[in-house]
Design a protein around this motif. Structure first.
Motif, PDB file in Angstrom:
ATOM      1  N   LEU A   5       1.150  -1.382   0.046  1.00 43.43           N
ATOM      2  CA  LEU A   5      -0.633  -0.202  -0.406  1.00 43.43           C
ATOM      3  C   LEU A   5       0.920   1.416   0.181  1.00 43.43           C
ATOM      4  O   LEU A   5       0.280   2.146  -1.049  1.00 43.43           O
ATOM      5  CB  LEU A   5      -0.672  -0.102   1.239  1.00 43.43           C
ATOM      6  N   GLU A   6       1.787   1.442   0.815  1.00 45.99           N
ATOM      7  CA  GLU A   6       2.814   2.280   0.557  1.00 45.99           C
ATOM      8  C   GLU A   6       2.990   2.706  -0.559  1.00 45.99           C
ATOM      9  O   GLU A   6       3.842   3.728  -0.734  1.00 45.99           O
ATOM     10  CB  GLU A   6       3.856   2.520   1.847  1.00 45.99           C
ATOM     11  N   GLN A   7       3.850   1.676  -1.311  1.00 40.22           N
ATOM     12  CA  GLN A   7       4.595   1.408  -2.597  1.00 40.22           C
ATOM     13  C   GLN A   7       3.127   2.375  -3.338  1.00 40.22           C
ATOM     14  O   GLN A   7       4.075   3.112  -4.131  1.00 40.22           O
ATOM     15  CB  GLN A   7       5.114   0.459  -3.214  1.00 40.22           C
ATOM     16  N   ASP A   8       2.440   2.023  -3.391  1.00 40.58           N
ATOM     17  CA  ASP A   8       1.309   2.592  -4.341  1.00 40.58           C
ATOM     18  C   ASP A   8       0.437   4.077  -3.704  1.00 40.58           C
ATOM     19  O   ASP A   8       0.663   4.517  -4.951  1.00 40.58           O
ATOM     20  CB  ASP A   8       0.190   1.573  -3.992  1.00 40.58           C
ATOM     21  N   LEU A   9       0.949   4.315  -2.433  1.00 36.38           N
ATOM     22  CA  LEU A   9       0.315   5.668  -2.552  1.00 36.38           C
ATOM     23  C   LEU A   9       1.308   6.373  -3.111  1.00 36.38           C
ATOM     24  O   LEU A   9       1.034   7.615  -3.097  1.00 36.38           O
ATOM     25  CB  LEU A   9       0.606   5.881  -0.866  1.00 36.38           C
ATOM     26  N   ASN A  10       2.968   5.930  -2.680  1.00 38.82           N
ATOM     27  CA  ASN A  10       4.004   6.566  -2.783  1.00 38.82           C
ATOM     28  C   ASN A  10       3.486   7.238  -4.252  1.00 38.82           C
ATOM     29  O   ASN A  10       4.686   7.760  -5.415  1.00 38.82           O
ATOM     30  CB  ASN A  10       5.037   6.449  -3.120  1.00 38.82           C
ATOM     31  N   HIS A  11       3.380   6.244  -5.392  1.00 39.78           N
ATOM     32  CA  HIS A  11       3.007   6.375  -6.348  1.00 39.78           C
ATOM     33  C   HIS A  11       2.359   7.087  -7.130  1.00 39.78           C
ATOM     34  O   HIS A  11       2.655   7.869  -8.058  1.00 39.78           O
ATOM     35  CB  HIS A  11       3.674   4.278  -7.342  1.00 39.78           C
ATOM     36  N   VAL A  12       1.078   7.221  -6.931  1.00 44.04           N
ATOM     37  CA  VAL A  12       0.028   7.969  -6.671  1.00 44.04           C
ATOM     38  C   VAL A  12       0.562   9.574  -6.879  1.00 44.04           C
ATOM     39  O   VAL A  12       0.344  10.443  -7.298  1.00 44.04           O
ATOM     40  CB  VAL A  12      -1.033   7.058  -6.683  1.00 44.04           C
ATOM     41  N   LEU A  13       1.310   9.708  -5.902  1.00 49.97           N
ATOM     42  CA  LEU A  13       1.882  10.610  -5.265  1.00 49.97           C
ATOM     43  C   LEU A  13       2.326  12.129  -6.199  1.00 49.97           C
ATOM     44  O   LEU A  13       2.807  12.414  -6.476  1.00 49.97           O
ATOM     45  CB  LEU A  13       2.360  10.864  -3.753  1.00 49.97           C
ATOM     46  N   SER A  14       3.848  10.841  -6.504  1.00 51.95           N
ATOM     47  CA  SER A  14       4.499  10.925  -7.375  1.00 51.95           C
ATOM     48  C   SER A  14       3.963  11.147  -9.161  1.00 51.95           C
ATOM     49  O   SER A  14       4.607  11.699  -9.550  1.00 51.95           O
ATOM     50  CB  SER A  14       5.792   9.842  -7.949  1.00 51.95           C
ATOM     51  N   GLY A  15       3.118  10.663  -9.138  1.00 53.55           N
ATOM     52  CA  GLY A  15       2.435  10.667 -10.266  1.00 53.55           C
ATOM     53  C   GLY A  15       1.478  12.191 -10.355  1.00 53.55           C
ATOM     54  O   GLY A  15       1.795  13.089 -11.497  1.00 53.55           O
ATOM     55  N   ALA A  16       0.952  12.863  -9.447  1.00 53.52           N
ATOM     56  CA  ALA A  16       0.313  13.928  -9.153  1.00 53.52           C
ATOM     57  C   ALA A  16       1.984  14.967  -9.419  1.00 53.52           C
ATOM     58  O   ALA A  16       1.440  15.678  -9.636  1.00 53.52           O
ATOM     59  CB  ALA A  16      -0.153  14.069  -8.199  1.00 53.52           C
ATOM     60  N   LEU A  17       3.136  14.895  -8.524  1.00 50.53           N
ATOM     61  CA  LEU A  17       3.675  15.859  -8.594  1.00 50.53           C
ATOM     62  C   LEU A  17       4.085  16.293  -9.992  1.00 50.53           C
ATOM     63  O   LEU A  17       5.058  16.105 -10.582  1.00 50.53           O
ATOM     64  CB  LEU A  17       4.869  14.975  -7.485  1.00 50.53           C
ATOM     65  N   GLU A  18       4.406  14.562 -10.605  1.00 49.21           N
ATOM     66  CA  GLU A  18       5.042  14.812 -11.835  1.00 49.21           C
ATOM     67  C   GLU A  18       4.478  15.921 -12.874  1.00 49.21           C
ATOM     68  O   GLU A  18       4.678  16.807 -13.739  1.00 49.21           O
ATOM     69  CB  GLU A  18       5.345  13.355 -12.116  1.00 49.21           C
ATOM     70  N   MET A  19       2.726  15.179 -12.834  1.00 43.88           N
ATOM     71  CA  MET A  19       2.095  15.882 -13.655  1.00 43.88           C
ATOM     72  C   MET A  19       1.788  17.874 -13.081  1.00 43.88           C
ATOM     73  O   MET A  19       1.798  18.211 -14.026  1.00 43.88           O
ATOM     74  CB  MET A  19       0.374  15.720 -13.316  1.00 43.88           C
ATOM     75  N   LEU A  20       2.322  18.355 -11.997  1.00 46.11           N
ATOM     76  CA  LEU A  20       2.748  19.484 -11.217  1.00 46.11           C
ATOM     77  C   LEU A  20       3.213  19.973 -12.344  1.00 46.11           C
ATOM     78  O   LEU A  20       3.663  21.037 -12.095  1.00 46.11           O
ATOM     79  CB  LEU A  20       2.183  19.537 -10.308  1.00 46.11           C
ATOM     80  N   SER A  21       3.925  19.072 -12.459  1.00 48.60           N
ATOM     81  CA  SER A  21       5.929  19.537 -13.220  1.00 48.60           C
ATOM     82  C   SER A  21       5.322  19.631 -14.341  1.00 48.60           C
ATOM     83  O   SER A  21       6.715  20.743 -14.623  1.00 48.60           O
ATOM     84  CB  SER A  21       6.765  18.756 -12.472  1.00 48.60           C
ATOM     85  N   THR A  22       4.592  18.939 -14.610  1.00 49.43           N
ATOM     86  CA  THR A  22       4.571  19.073 -16.327  1.00 49.43           C
ATOM     87  C   THR A  22       4.030  20.325 -16.643  1.00 49.43           C
ATOM     88  O   THR A  22       4.234  21.933 -17.290  1.00 49.43           O
ATOM     89  CB  THR A  22       3.366  18.367 -16.662  1.00 49.43           C
ATOM     90  N   VAL A  23       3.153  21.043 -15.411  1.00 50.49           N
ATOM     91  CA  VAL A  23       2.520  22.244 -15.971  1.00 50.49           C
ATOM     92  C   VAL A  23       3.458  23.431 -16.105  1.00 50.49           C
ATOM     93  O   VAL A  23       3.735  24.945 -16.727  1.00 50.49           O
ATOM     94  CB  VAL A  23       1.533  22.822 -15.154  1.00 50.49           C
ATOM     95  N   GLU A  24       4.140  23.216 -14.953  1.00 54.90           N
ATOM     96  CA  GLU A  24       5.164  24.296 -14.309  1.00 54.90           C
ATOM     97  C   GLU A  24       6.056  24.330 -15.505  1.00 54.90           C
ATOM     98  O   GLU A  24       6.750  24.756 -15.859  1.00 54.90           O
ATOM     99  CB  GLU A  24       6.679  23.605 -13.358  1.00 54.90           C
ATOM    100  N   ARG A  25       6.757  23.459 -16.368  1.00 50.47           N
ATOM    101  CA  ARG A  25       6.879  23.679 -17.686  1.00 50.47           C
ATOM    102  C   ARG A  25       6.842  24.033 -19.061  1.00 50.47           C
ATOM    103  O   ARG A  25       7.301  24.490 -19.562  1.00 50.47           O
ATOM    104  CB  ARG A  25       7.046  21.980 -18.690  1.00 50.47           C
ATOM    105  N   MET A  26       5.211  24.147 -18.602  1.00 48.86           N
ATOM    106  CA  MET A  26       4.380  24.419 -19.418  1.00 48.86           C
ATOM    107  C   MET A  26       4.585  26.736 -19.722  1.00 48.86           C
ATOM    108  O   MET A  26       4.178  26.952 -20.553  1.00 48.86           O
ATOM    109  CB  MET A  26       3.205  24.243 -19.307  1.00 48.86           C
TER     110      MET A  26
END
Length: 212
Positions: A5-26
């Motif tokens: 569960l911890e691994q999966d939680l970290n994975h979705v959180l990392s995905g959200a941060l990557e999504m935010l980072s993509t906006v930052e690049r835009m």
């Protein structure tokens, strides 16, 4: 089971941060289009926005799978809620950034009404907000999230300055009305990006502390 569960939680959180980072690049690319310094930026912004949309679809499905597969406790559910609710905000940030670039491209077809000093400052501040917000989420830092929240006040102040200045331009010469309205729309898009970042920042405290 807990480790999975911890691994999966970290994975979705990392995905959200990557999504935010993509906006930052835009954002800096949209700024370059607005200031007519990047003729190929429009397609780059649209391509990155497609990445944001793909992230949203994938992460939402992963969050729903987590809820169905595991039995998350309160803090885990708060993290899942942070991610799920923030996906829409981040997706809208991407959409508004595309709008800024589209309006910038339209404005570039004729001589500039003025130098877009305050709009550029808004874009710069939004990039700083996005970076501060990503760091605050990564570090579970409530104070950092609050700092990002406060940055939105400057974005709002700049937006008000832009509106007042453009009204003056329109009153001085009716020929300025068309471009001024487009620039007002750019300012509104940037102000909305800040609001969506503020929404995400406000959720960090509840996620970390359980207090609203």
């Amino acid at each position: 089971m807990r480790d999975a569960l911890e691994q999966d939680l970290n994975h979705v959180l990392s995905g959200a941060l990557e999504m935010l980072s993509t906006v930052e690049r835009m954002l800096p690319i949209a700024a370059a289009v607005l200031n007519d310094t990047d003729t190929g930026g429009m397609e780059a912004v649209r391509a990155l926005d497609r990445e944001v949309d793909a992230h949203e679809t994938r992460i939402e499905a992963e969050c729903l799978r987590l809820i169905a597969l595991h039995q998350p406790v309160a803090r885990d559910l708060r993290l899942i809620a942070l991610v799920l609710k923030s996906l829409t905000d981040i997706e809208r940030m991407g959409d508004y950034t595309v709008h800024v670039a589209e309006d910038g491209e339209e404005l570039s077809r004729s001589p500039a009404l003025k130098k877009y000093v305050n709009l550029t400052r808004m874009l710069d501040r939004l990039q700083e907000m996005a970076a501060a917000l990503r760091q605050a989420i990564s570090e579970r830092d409530v104070a950092g999230a609050n700092a990002a929240h406060v940055m939105d006040d400057e974005v709002d102040d700049l937006y008000e300055q832009v509106q007042r200045e453009l009204v003056t331009y329109m009153l001085e010469d009716p020929r300025n009305i068309s471009k001024s309205l487009i620039l007002m729309r750019v300012g509104r898009s940037l102000e909305r990006i800040g609001d969506h970042m503020e929404n995400v920042a406000e959720r960090v405290q509840y996620w970390v502390t359980g207090q609203r």
